[in-house]
Scaffold this active site. Structure first.
Site: not given
Ligand code: PGA
Length: 267
Positions: A178, A10, A218, A172, A12, A102, A100
């Protein structure tokens, strides 16, 4: 039935289209056929990068697939700024992220909207990658399993067993995205296992056995092996580590190695 592992990057809201093309080329060079033979590798660039990324994948015959990070619930019309399922299908997308955390947080997407987006994806033969996960407060109260099951129920309302089997679920935990704070393999397995059980209750055992469930939050090359070793974790949704070609290709290769060693745990 053995589920084919999926590692999805992803990206982003990162990279220019020029950098996106460079990254996909580097990944193409770093990922040998031996990895693609075992693991499905997907990249999920920002909307403006889908066309150039698709062109590189096709012209250089790279074995990755691509997808988008969101879609509109409607198929077209006066929705300024939105991107529809038919547009993504025409760009050769296989996957689309839906729900997601976010999007849920910054765009206030609720489960009813996520469910409408799941249906929009399925209408256009896009595979929805449906994200669920709890925030830190819910985790600290010990309500994470209940929370994720309820999200899954709402997000999959009126989705048929055949459609569920063809979808992908991603667990997730919001507190792990993140932050560098990965869930332990036990934590991740507990929720992924509970989600698979829920699919069995809602649909049937065959559907639960077929649907792929990923962990995200992560994930890096040095923690992926333990995660994908767990019976109900069929791969990873990777954010930060997917922007580094060396790290991401290593992560895919480690996953392939883990599966080559033991496929029957995931069946
Ligand atoms: P990350 O993000 O691996 O940077 O924690 C995962 C995601 O948001 O899909």
């Amino acid at each position: 039935m053995t589920r084919r592992p999926l590692i999805a990057g992803n990206w982003k809201m990162n990279l220019t289209h020029v950098e996106a093309v460079e990254l996909v080329r580097k990944l193409g060079a770093a990922l040998p056929d031996a990895v693609h033979d075992v693991v499905e590798v997907a990249v999920l660039p920002a909307f403006p990068h889908l066309h150039p990324v698709r062109t590189v994948l096709a012209t250089e015959q790279l074995r990755m697939v691509h997808g988008a990070q969101d879609l509109a619930p409607q198929d077209g019309g006066a929705y300024t700024g939105d991107v529809s399922g038919p547009m993504l299908a025409a760009l050769g997308c296989r996957y689309v992220l839906v729900g997601h955390s976010e999007r849920r947080e910054h765009h206030h997407e609720d489960d009813a909207l996520v469910n409408a987006k799941v249906h929009a994806a399925l209408r256009h033969r896009l595979t929805p990658l449906v994200c669920v996960g709890e925030g830190l407060g819910v985790r600290e109260q010990g309500r994470h399993v209940e929370h994720c099951r309820a999200q899954l129920d709402a997000d999959l309302t009126a989705v048929t067993p055949a459609q569920v089997a063809a979808s992908v679920i991603a667990y997730e935990p919001v507190w792990a995205i993140g932050t560098g704070r990965v869930a332990t393999p036990d934590d991740a397995q507990q929720v992924c296992g509970a989600l698979r059980e829920r699919v069995a209750e809602r649909c049937d055992a065959a559907t639960a056995g077929a649907v792929r469930i990923l962990y995200g939050g992560s994930v890096k090359a040095d923690n992926v092996a333990e995660l994908v070793a767990r019976p109900d974790i069929d791969g990873a949704l990777v954010g930060g580590a997917s922007l580094d070609a060396d790290e991401f290709s290593r992560l895919c290769a480690i996953t392939a190695g883990r599966y080559r060693g033991s496929t029957d745990e995931h069946s």
